[in-house]
Design an enzyme around this catalytic site. Structure first.
Site, PDB file in Angstrom:
ATOM      1  N   LYS A  93      28.175  44.570   7.233  1.00 38.62           N
ATOM      2  CA  LYS A  93      27.638  43.323   6.665  1.00 38.62           C
ATOM      3  C   LYS A  93      28.441  42.089   7.073  1.00 38.62           C
ATOM      4  O   LYS A  93      28.090  40.966   6.683  1.00 38.62           O
ATOM      5  CB  LYS A  93      27.505  43.440   5.148  1.00 38.62           C
ATOM      6  CG  LYS A  93      26.391  44.406   4.725  1.00 38.62           C
ATOM      7  CD  LYS A  93      26.025  44.248   3.255  1.00 38.62           C
ATOM      8  CE  LYS A  93      24.849  45.137   2.863  1.00 38.62           C
ATOM      9  NZ  LYS A  93      25.226  46.530   2.588  1.00 38.62           N
ATOM     10  N   LYS A 136      31.712  45.009  -2.961  1.00 35.76           N
ATOM     11  CA  LYS A 136      31.052  46.114  -2.240  1.00 35.76           C
ATOM     12  C   LYS A 136      31.727  46.321  -0.898  1.00 35.76           C
ATOM     13  O   LYS A 136      32.365  45.411  -0.367  1.00 35.76           O
ATOM     14  CB  LYS A 136      29.548  45.857  -2.087  1.00 35.76           C
ATOM     15  CG  LYS A 136      29.166  44.519  -1.496  1.00 35.76           C
ATOM     16  CD  LYS A 136      27.648  44.254  -1.607  1.00 35.76           C
ATOM     17  CE  LYS A 136      27.331  42.782  -1.392  1.00 35.76           C
ATOM     18  NZ  LYS A 136      25.905  42.449  -1.535  1.00 35.76           N
ATOM     19  N   GLN A 175      31.229  38.612  -3.524  1.00 38.58           N
ATOM     20  CA  GLN A 175      30.203  37.555  -3.592  1.00 38.58           C
ATOM     21  C   GLN A 175      30.021  37.126  -5.044  1.00 38.58           C
ATOM     22  O   GLN A 175      30.198  37.953  -5.947  1.00 38.58           O
ATOM     23  CB  GLN A 175      28.841  38.085  -3.109  1.00 38.58           C
ATOM     24  CG  GLN A 175      28.807  38.541  -1.673  1.00 38.58           C
ATOM     25  CD  GLN A 175      27.460  39.151  -1.277  1.00 38.58           C
ATOM     26  OE1 GLN A 175      26.799  39.781  -2.102  1.00 38.58           O
ATOM     27  NE2 GLN A 175      27.090  38.976  -0.015  1.00 38.58           N
ATOM     28  N   ARG A 227       4.823  41.173  -4.462  1.00 47.36           N
ATOM     29  CA  ARG A 227       5.219  39.759  -4.508  1.00 47.36           C
ATOM     30  C   ARG A 227       4.704  39.060  -3.266  1.00 47.36           C
ATOM     31  O   ARG A 227       4.764  39.625  -2.168  1.00 47.36           O
ATOM     32  CB  ARG A 227       6.731  39.633  -4.581  1.00 47.36           C
ATOM     33  CG  ARG A 227       7.239  38.279  -4.133  1.00 47.36           C
ATOM     34  CD  ARG A 227       8.565  37.880  -4.708  1.00 47.36           C
ATOM     35  NE  ARG A 227       8.607  37.834  -6.145  1.00 47.36           N
ATOM     36  CZ  ARG A 227       9.734  37.667  -6.849  1.00 47.36           C
ATOM     37  NH1 ARG A 227      10.888  37.540  -6.240  1.00 47.36           N
ATOM     38  NH2 ARG A 227       9.699  37.627  -8.157  1.00 47.36           N
ATOM     39  N   ARG A 255      13.736  43.980   7.783  1.00 47.37           N
ATOM     40  CA  ARG A 255      13.495  43.532   6.402  1.00 47.37           C
ATOM     41  C   ARG A 255      14.560  42.495   6.062  1.00 47.37           C
ATOM     42  O   ARG A 255      15.727  42.682   6.412  1.00 47.37           O
ATOM     43  CB  ARG A 255      13.590  44.704   5.420  1.00 47.37           C
ATOM     44  CG  ARG A 255      12.873  44.428   4.095  1.00 47.37           C
ATOM     45  CD  ARG A 255      13.128  45.533   3.086  1.00 47.37           C
ATOM     46  NE  ARG A 255      14.494  45.475   2.629  1.00 47.37           N
ATOM     47  CZ  ARG A 255      15.231  46.542   2.299  1.00 47.37           C
ATOM     48  NH1 ARG A 255      14.742  47.750   2.384  1.00 47.37           N
ATOM     49  NH2 ARG A 255      16.473  46.382   1.882  1.00 47.37           N
ATOM     50  N   GLU A 270      20.736  40.322   2.545  1.00 41.72           N
ATOM     51  CA  GLU A 270      20.816  41.390   3.530  1.00 41.72           C
ATOM     52  C   GLU A 270      19.731  41.203   4.584  1.00 41.72           C
ATOM     53  O   GLU A 270      18.598  40.854   4.250  1.00 41.72           O
ATOM     54  CB  GLU A 270      20.603  42.724   2.800  1.00 41.72           C
ATOM     55  CG  GLU A 270      21.121  43.915   3.520  1.00 41.72           C
ATOM     56  CD  GLU A 270      20.952  45.206   2.708  1.00 41.72           C
ATOM     57  OE1 GLU A 270      21.291  46.234   3.275  1.00 41.72           O
ATOM     58  OE2 GLU A 270      20.481  45.185   1.562  1.00 41.72           O
ATOM     59  N   GLU A 272      18.154  43.743   7.054  1.00 43.18           N
ATOM     60  CA  GLU A 272      18.194  45.201   7.223  1.00 43.18           C
ATOM     61  C   GLU A 272      17.440  45.596   8.486  1.00 43.18           C
ATOM     62  O   GLU A 272      16.217  45.513   8.526  1.00 43.18           O
ATOM     63  CB  GLU A 272      17.554  45.853   5.996  1.00 43.18           C
ATOM     64  CG  GLU A 272      18.482  46.768   5.235  1.00 43.18           C
ATOM     65  CD  GLU A 272      18.706  48.086   5.959  1.00 43.18           C
ATOM     66  OE1 GLU A 272      18.546  48.145   7.192  1.00 43.18           O
ATOM     67  OE2 GLU A 272      19.041  49.054   5.281  1.00 43.18           O
TER      68      GLU A 272
HETATM   69  N1  LIG Z   1      25.715  38.867  -4.785  1.00 44.47           N
HETATM   70  C1  LIG Z   1      24.810  39.577  -5.470  1.00 44.47           C
HETATM   71  N2  LIG Z   1      24.137  39.007  -6.509  1.00 44.47           N
HETATM   72  C2  LIG Z   1      23.222  39.727  -7.213  1.00 44.47           C
HETATM   73  N3  LIG Z   1      22.914  41.010  -6.977  1.00 44.47           N
HETATM   74  C3  LIG Z   1      23.560  41.627  -5.953  1.00 44.47           C
HETATM   75  C4  LIG Z   1      24.527  40.935  -5.156  1.00 44.47           C
HETATM   76  N4  LIG Z   1      24.987  41.814  -4.225  1.00 44.47           N
HETATM   77  C5  LIG Z   1      24.333  42.979  -4.429  1.00 44.47           C
HETATM   78  N5  LIG Z   1      23.487  42.868  -5.475  1.00 44.47           N
HETATM   79  C6  LIG Z   1      22.605  43.918  -6.003  1.00 44.47           C
HETATM   80  O1  LIG Z   1      23.017  45.165  -5.453  1.00 44.47           O
HETATM   81  C7  LIG Z   1      21.993  45.703  -4.601  1.00 44.47           C
HETATM   82  C8  LIG Z   1      22.622  46.344  -3.360  1.00 44.47           C
HETATM   83  O2  LIG Z   1      23.370  45.389  -2.622  1.00 44.47           O
HETATM   84  P1  LIG Z   1      23.048  45.059  -1.111  1.00 44.47           P
HETATM   85  O3  LIG Z   1      23.924  43.927  -0.710  1.00 44.47           O
HETATM   86  O4  LIG Z   1      21.597  44.879  -0.931  1.00 44.47           O
HETATM   87  O5  LIG Z   1      23.570  46.351  -0.347  1.00 44.47           O
HETATM   88  P2  LIG Z   1      22.863  47.744   0.088  1.00 44.47           P
HETATM   89  O6  LIG Z   1      21.388  47.635  -0.249  1.00 44.47           O
HETATM   90  O7  LIG Z   1      23.095  47.801   1.555  1.00 44.47           O
HETATM   91  O8  LIG Z   1      23.589  48.796  -0.676  1.00 44.47           O
HETATM   92  C9  LIG Z   1      21.080  44.525  -4.307  1.00 44.47           C
HETATM   93  O9  LIG Z   1      19.763  44.958  -4.061  1.00 44.47           O
HETATM   94  C10 LIG Z   1      21.171  43.696  -5.581  1.00 44.47           C
HETATM   95  O10 LIG Z   1      20.340  44.214  -6.626  1.00 44.47           O
HETATM   96 MG   LIG Z   2      20.050  46.097  -0.211  1.00 44.78          MG
END
Ligand SMILES: Nc1ncnc2c1ncn2[C@@H]1O[C@H](COP(=O)(O)OP(=O)(O)O)[C@@H](O)[C@H]1O
Ligand SMILES: [Mg+2]
Length: 298
Positions: A93, A136, A175, A227, A255, A270, A272
């Site tokens: 990322k 994360k 974040q 949506r 995506r 993200e 993707e």
């Molecule tokens: N900065 C953020 N603010 C709000 N929700 C977050 C944030 N980062 C991650 N999330 C939540 O966590 C989920 C997974 O994080 P994401 O960055 O999409 O990583 P991955 O899907 O690759 O595991 C997101 O779909 C969202 O619901």
């Molecule tokens: Mg995600």
């Protein structure tokens, strides 16, 4: 002989999921044969497939080097989609930095690199001015090791989390928690064969201080509703796609996940390009369009 197309999956999902089975049907309707194939199955000869489509390889995030090496091998004997160099860029990322440099609005992100030596100090701060934040790993999928914290109540749990990931050799990202995900949700915009396909809303997934329960150890369940993407969301997604190394036309599918920031403007969470769920169940024309787009590339 019909074209044989491998649909790459993981050992936990040998028969794919409901969505990817729609892709098998759609390929069959066009006279091609889709074959579920586990990416780390050593008995598979990938050169026997006209193409290998990454779809449900959701267990790679703890084995990223092995996965990247596999994508390169496959790309040398078959057509891998999406291409291996894009997968390598996209599974880390830190690509968000490239998007930001290209002027794409992203969730403000601070990266914490793995120290060279275990005696090097690790210092980091929760993002200032936000009630909550997210920690994360830079390589993740299905919300693995993704946690939401509050500086007011989480104590030393976030710092221990950061240090645990770094000790395991994983760079970390921090974040602000974008609160609009609780009310408006995350919009996932799906693109197939170079065209916008459809969008869905993902409900919020992270509970404060609590790790989400994973399905088959792979991913936290997502609550998906239909949506319509707004013009602002479409514009941000287009900007993100324009920043793909070598160009958007190199990818079969994409995506873009966006969440409104505090001002209400969509920002990229993200992009993707590796194994995004494409939510075929929310647009039954999507799997046939993906099947046609695959065959058009051969
Ligand atoms: N900065 C953020 N603010 C709000 N929700 C977050 C944030 N980062 C991650 N999330 C939540 O966590 C989920 C997974 O994080 P994401 O960055 O999409 O990583 P991955 O899907 O690759 O595991 C997101 O779909 C969202 O619901
Ligand atoms: Mg995600």
């Amino acid at each position: 002989m019909p074209f044989a197309i491998a649909i790459a999956t993981c050992a936990e999902l040998p028969d794919l999921d409901e969505d990817e089975r729609q892709l098998l049907d759609a390929l069959a309707a066009l006279g091609a044969k889709g074959v579920p194939a586990c990416w780390d199955d050593p008995s598979i000869d990938w050169s026997t497939f006209e193409a290998v489509i990454l779809r449900a390889t959701w267990d790679y995030s703890r084995r990223i080097q092995e996965f990247i090496a596999w994508t390169r091998r496959v790309a040398s004997v078959s057509v891998l989609l999406n291409p291996a160099d894009i997968v390598e860029w996209n599974t880390d990322k830190r690509y968000l930095t490239d998007l930001a440099a290209a002027g794409v609005p992203i969730v403000p992100t601070v990266f914490i690199e793995v120290p060279h030596s275990s005696s090097d100090p690790v210092t980091w701060e929760p993002p200032a001015g936000f009630a909550e934040f997210v920690v994360k790993p830079v390589v993740s999928a299905g919300s693995r090791d993704t946690m939401r914290y509050s500086p007011a109540t989480s104590g030393d749990a976030p710092d221990l989390h950061v240090r645990r990931l770094l000790a395991a050799g994983e760079a970390v990202m921090v974040q602000p928690y974008l609160e609009a995900v609780d009310t408006i949700g995350e919009t996932a915009l799906v693109f197939i064969g170079g065209e916008f396909s459809h969008a869905v809303c993902k409900g919020q997934m992270l509970r404060l201080d609590t790790e989400g329960e994973k399905v088959a150890g792979l991913y936290v369940v997502e609550e998906i509703t239909p949506r319509a993407a707004s013009p602002a969301e479409r514009a941000v997604a287009d900007a993100a796609l324009a920043a793909i190394p070598g160009g958007f036309d190199r990818v079969l599918y994409a995506r873009v996940d966006v969440i409104p920031d505090a001002s209400g403007a969509p920002v990229v969470l993200e992009l993707e390009l590796t194994e995004p769920s494409l939510f075929f169940q929310h647009d039954h024309t999507a799997a046939p369009r993906l099947a046609a787009a695959i065959l058009a590339r051969l």
